[in-house]
Design a protein around this motif. Sequence first.
Motif, short mmCIF file in Angstrom:
data_model
loop_
_atom_site.label_atom_id
_atom_site.label_comp_id
_atom_site.label_asym_id
_atom_site.label_seq_id
_atom_site.Cartn_x
_atom_site.Cartn_y
_atom_site.Cartn_z
N ALA A 1 0.79 -1.34 -0.15
CA ALA A 1 -0.04 0.04 0.09
C ALA A 1 0.78 1.33 -0.12
O ALA A 1 1.92 1.42 0.61
CB ALA A 1 -0.92 0.02 1.24
N THR B 1 3.47 2.83 2.81
CA THR B 1 4.28 2.09 3.70
C THR B 1 5.69 2.48 3.82
O THR B 1 6.30 2.74 2.76
CB THR B 1 4.18 0.43 3.14
OG1 THR B 1 2.62 0.41 2.89
CG2 THR B 1 4.86 -0.46 3.84
N THR C 1 -7.24 -7.15 -0.85
CA THR C 1 -6.34 -6.76 0.15
C THR C 1 -6.35 -7.39 1.23
O THR C 1 -7.53 -7.93 1.75
CB THR C 1 -6.38 -5.11 0.42
OG1 THR C 1 -7.80 -4.81 0.69
CG2 THR C 1 -5.87 -4.43 -1.07
N ARG D 1 -5.37 -6.72 5.74
CA ARG D 1 -4.88 -5.74 6.52
C ARG D 1 -4.10 -6.58 7.76
O ARG D 1 -4.81 -7.30 8.45
CB ARG D 1 -5.92 -4.70 7.25
CG ARG D 1 -5.18 -3.70 7.88
CD ARG D 1 -6.40 -2.92 8.62
NE ARG D 1 -7.41 -3.58 9.81
CZ ARG D 1 -8.57 -3.91 10.00
NH1 ARG D 1 -9.09 -3.51 8.86
NH2 ARG D 1 -8.87 -4.50 10.89
N ILE E 1 -1.28 -2.76 4.89
CA ILE E 1 -2.11 -3.33 4.01
C ILE E 1 -1.38 -4.19 3.04
O ILE E 1 -0.47 -3.27 2.30
CB ILE E 1 -3.16 -2.29 3.73
CG1 ILE E 1 -3.84 -1.88 4.88
CG2 ILE E 1 -3.84 -2.70 2.57
CD1 ILE E 1 -5.05 -0.71 4.51
N ARG F 1 -1.67 -6.42 -0.87
CA ARG F 1 -2.42 -7.40 -1.77
C ARG F 1 -2.37 -8.98 -1.25
O ARG F 1 -1.30 -9.28 -0.65
CB ARG F 1 -2.02 -7.32 -3.14
CG ARG F 1 -2.22 -6.01 -3.69
CD ARG F 1 -3.35 -5.71 -4.39
NE ARG F 1 -3.62 -4.29 -4.89
CZ ARG F 1 -4.65 -3.99 -5.78
NH1 ARG F 1 -5.88 -4.69 -5.66
NH2 ARG F 1 -4.71 -2.78 -6.11
N GLU G 1 -7.95 0.38 -5.59
CA GLU G 1 -6.68 0.69 -4.84
C GLU G 1 -5.91 0.66 -5.57
O GLU G 1 -5.52 -0.30 -6.32
CB GLU G 1 -7.02 -0.23 -3.49
CG GLU G 1 -8.30 0.03 -2.53
CD GLU G 1 -8.05 -0.57 -1.27
OE1 GLU G 1 -7.17 -1.01 -0.77
OE2 GLU G 1 -9.28 -0.47 -0.69
N SER H 1 -1.55 -0.02 -5.38
CA SER H 1 -0.42 -0.69 -4.69
C SER H 1 0.62 -0.37 -5.48
O SER H 1 0.80 -0.26 -6.57
CB SER H 1 -0.99 -2.26 -4.64
OG SER H 1 -1.10 -2.90 -5.58
#
Length: 375
Positions: free
Chosen positions: A185, A188, A234, A236, A249, A251, A294, A296
């Motif tokens: 994510a 990070t 994803t 968490r 977070i 994938r 989202e 990544s």
Amino acid sequence: MARRAGVGFLPEACGMSWRLLRRRDGQVRRYGGISGDGLERGTLVLEVDLGDVSRSRGPLVQLGPQREPGCLFVIEPMADGRMHLLRRQGAAVSHLSVGLGRDPASGRLRLSYHWDRARGRSLLTAENLTRGTIRQQEARGALPVRPNEIAALFGPDAAAIRHPALDWAGLADHWQTVGPVPGIAPGTLIDTGDGPRPIETLRPGDRVRTADAGDLPVLWQGRIAAPVLGGLRTVRLNAPYFGLPDNLILRSTQRVALSGADVEYLFGDDQALVEARHLVDGRSAVWGPEGGIEVSHGLLLERHALIRAGGLWTESLYLGRIGRSPDLARATAPGALADRGQMPLHRGPVHRELLDFEVRALALARHGGRAPLAA
């Protein structure tokens, strides 16, 4: 890892977007309008269960002449062990087919159909997500996807997609990349020689800390925007589990390193790689929300290595031997490296990856000792 591709292309994603997503339950999410002329360029993505495909009859997608005279749009597995895509718009015809491997009756398949009318190119890619194989066929010429076809795929009736094997379908207005998915994510923190830095700020030449090879230079840092559905969901990881200072977070296919005496005892190595999806237990790790789009990021190094992301050892982007096929390499997220002769060859992952039954055995051992399946 890959079969031949034809003339090759370079993905373009900047400023482009996903337009429509359709889930197994028929729910459709819209992210943008479609012009009256349809889409001259784009990607149609389907994820299916090959076991369900083998147990069912009929095409995955079918828009036949009985509904639209002179119009045909069919995606169907055939007796030759290949997935065929046949399109017709009046006198114009487009046909692509791609092999499904030695055991086409098992595993999860992501099928991506790309077309670009202006460039005169179309491409069909089959990724077996269970076996990690990619096969492609590319052809010259491309037909636009017209509004009536989009309505049949994603409209209220969705008449073109009714196959029980379908998990989800998505329509984008760009050439969506295929192959290994960047899985970290944005925001990070990555450990570097100059301290932690957000992954999106890293550039080629910056050096990142690795577990086994000291500081290594970044070859590529990039991002994808993709639906959080099926194999692209994803996970968490919740702090303070896994020794994390904050939630992380990833994938679901992003691999992290597990270690400990039980790992060494069960598998003969002090560390092993596990996909994030295997860590989901409803407490230390949970699934992220489904259905949105989202972003990544991924970090590509000359060799596959463990990098410190958000306080957890996780893998750098692993390409295997994709670089041996320049056409296929160009279709991946770091595809621009192929044109510059900079695509690395990864001989193998830095540690072995645990299979599903091995992850279950480790989870059983750790849960028996009241320990989470943590790094």
